[in-house]
Design a protein around this motif. Structure first.
Motif, PDB file in Angstrom:
ATOM      1  N   GLY A   1       0.775  -1.234   0.000  1.00 51.76           N
ATOM      2  CA  GLY A   1       0.000   0.000   0.000  1.00 51.76           C
ATOM      3  C   GLY A   1       0.805   1.281   0.000  1.00 51.76           C
ATOM      4  N   GLN A   2       0.212   2.333   0.570  1.00 49.55           N
ATOM      5  CA  GLN A   2       0.820   3.661   0.607  1.00 49.55           C
ATOM      6  C   GLN A   2       2.150   3.623   1.338  1.00 49.55           C
ATOM      7  OE1 GLN A   2      -1.833   6.628   2.180  1.00 49.55           O
ATOM      8  NE2 GLN A   2      -0.237   8.165   2.450  1.00 49.55           N
ATOM      9  N   LYS A   3       3.134   4.349   0.826  1.00 50.68           N
ATOM     10  CA  LYS A   3       4.461   4.332   1.430  1.00 50.68           C
ATOM     11  C   LYS A   3       4.425   4.888   2.851  1.00 50.68           C
ATOM     12  CE  LYS A   3       7.180   4.500  -2.822  1.00 50.68           C
ATOM     13  NZ  LYS A   3       8.210   5.237  -3.597  1.00 50.68           N
ATOM     14  N   ALA A   4       5.251   4.291   3.714  1.00 50.96           N
ATOM     15  CA  ALA A   4       5.254   4.648   5.132  1.00 50.96           C
ATOM     16  C   ALA A   4       5.537   6.121   5.360  1.00 50.96           C
ATOM     17  CB  ALA A   4       6.284   3.789   5.878  1.00 50.96           C
ATOM     18  N   ASP A   5       6.511   6.670   4.604  1.00 52.48           N
ATOM     19  CA  ASP A   5       6.875   8.072   4.848  1.00 52.48           C
ATOM     20  C   ASP A   5       5.849   9.057   4.302  1.00 52.48           C
ATOM     21  OD1 ASP A   5       7.343   7.817   2.142  1.00 52.48           O
ATOM     22  OD2 ASP A   5       9.469   8.336   2.228  1.00 52.48           O
ATOM     23  N   GLU A   6       4.805   8.541   3.646  1.00 48.15           N
ATOM     24  CA  GLU A   6       3.739   9.408   3.141  1.00 48.15           C
ATOM     25  C   GLU A   6       2.491   9.390   4.014  1.00 48.15           C
ATOM     26  OE1 GLU A   6       3.029   8.093  -0.836  1.00 48.15           O
ATOM     27  OE2 GLU A   6       4.963   8.812  -1.610  1.00 48.15           O
ATOM     28  N   LEU A   7       2.519   8.606   5.085  1.00 49.37           N
ATOM     29  CA  LEU A   7       1.367   8.577   5.986  1.00 49.37           C
ATOM     30  C   LEU A   7       1.182   9.962   6.613  1.00 49.37           C
ATOM     31  CD1 LEU A   7       1.918   5.113   7.699  1.00 49.37           C
ATOM     32  CD2 LEU A   7       0.076   5.720   6.109  1.00 49.37           C
ATOM     33  N   PRO A   8      -0.070  10.392   6.811  1.00 48.59           N
ATOM     34  CA  PRO A   8      -0.356  11.779   7.198  1.00 48.59           C
ATOM     35  C   PRO A   8      -0.206  12.065   8.689  1.00 48.59           C
ATOM     36  CG  PRO A   8      -2.410  10.594   6.904  1.00 48.59           C
ATOM     37  CD  PRO A   8      -1.319   9.628   6.538  1.00 48.59           C
ATOM     38  N   TYR A   9       1.020  12.063   9.163  1.00 48.34           N
ATOM     39  CA  TYR A   9       1.258  12.483  10.549  1.00 48.34           C
ATOM     40  C   TYR A   9       2.675  13.023  10.658  1.00 48.34           C
ATOM     41  CZ  TYR A   9       3.911   8.119  11.325  1.00 48.34           C
ATOM     42  OH  TYR A   9       4.836   7.097  11.255  1.00 48.34           O
TER      43      TYR A   9
END
Length: 265
Positions: free
Chosen positions: A140-148
């Motif tokens: 899925g979505q890359k870890a460093d792109e998670l919104p926090y």
């Protein structure tokens, strides 16, 4: 949704993770599943197939449903038949809660030692910092792109709290350190915290132990005993059980003061 990791994962762990991800996608729809992320020893390239845990966080658009909980429990029961499946530690977190602390969240599904429960587990700033900065994206979505956002100051505050609360309490119960498991846990964890604060990056337990062995010769008998335990060398400990317990308490008191100095910098 295909497995997207570009990291090298030991084949023993990859086999289990492939099975986990393939079955998970049959339980949680691709519209709901944001991603699966690894942190801990795998992310730090310090994984030992015989002893290390598989630390993961699975993120979804919303909490898992009751029907999904049943199927996730069944999935982990199947994985538990594998040795590494017994060492899966992870959490199922809704996207709106990523980056938060336990006290800010509703109870969530988590897996501890391969068994699924509901409540609160290994969520703190260290967890989120590792995922954001060195986490392995399995799906899925890359870890460093998670919104926090998580800062190094957040990590230091978490470690400071851990030392002053958790470990300060443990030294009041020195009988714990008559256990080899507790001695190893205490020695490598404190070394890891000290070296992490020194380097300003999350280090592995092995790195922390090597640092302590190199820089703090006064603790060499205790550190060497723990090193032999971790390497499974089978050699007779150089310290008696009682002397080792006493030295572990003294080591922790020393470590607590070292951490306080580094946190004040």
């Amino acid at each position: 949704m295909a497995i997207v990791t570009e990291h090298s994962i030991p084949k023993e762990a990859k086999f289990l993770l492939d099975q986990y991800v393939n079955e998970l996608q049959k339980i949680i729809s691709k519209e709901k599943l944001i991603g699966v992320y690894l942190y801990g020893s795998l992310a730090l390239d310090a994984f030992h197939p015989e002893t290390s845990d598989i630390d993961f966080v699975t993120v979804m658009t919303e909490q898992v449903s009751e029907a999904e909980k049943v199927k996730i429990r069944e999935l982990h029961k199947r994985l538990y038949t594998h040795d590494l499946g017994k060492r899966m530690d992870g959490m199922y977190i809704p996207l709106g809660d990523v980056g938060k602390q336990n006290h800010e969240m509703s109870p969530y599904l988590y897996c501890s030692d391969g068994k699924v429960n509901e409540g609160y587990w290994d969520i703190n700033s260290v967890t989120w910092w590792m995922i954001k900065n060195c986490g392995i994206t399995i799906l899925g979505q890359k870890a460093d792109e998670l919104p926090y956002v998580v800062t190094w100051d957040d990590v230091v505050s978490t470690m400071e709290y851990n030392v002053e609360q958790y470990w300060s309490e443990k030294v009041k119960r020195p009988y714990l350190f008559l256990s080899t498991e507790w001695v190893e846990f205490a020695v490598v964890t404190m070394g890891r915290i000290i070296y992490t604060l020194e380097m300003e990056r999350i280090v592995s337990k092995d790195e922390g132990l090597q640092y302590m062995m190199k820089c703090f010769k006064e603790w060499e008998p205790l550190l060497q005993d723990v090193y032999r335990v971790r390497q499974k060398e089978g050699m007779k400990p150089s310290l008696s059980r009682w002397k080792r317990a006493k030295m572990t308490k003294q080591y922790l008191l020393f470590g607590i003061e070292e951490c306080k100095k580094k946190c004040r910098k």
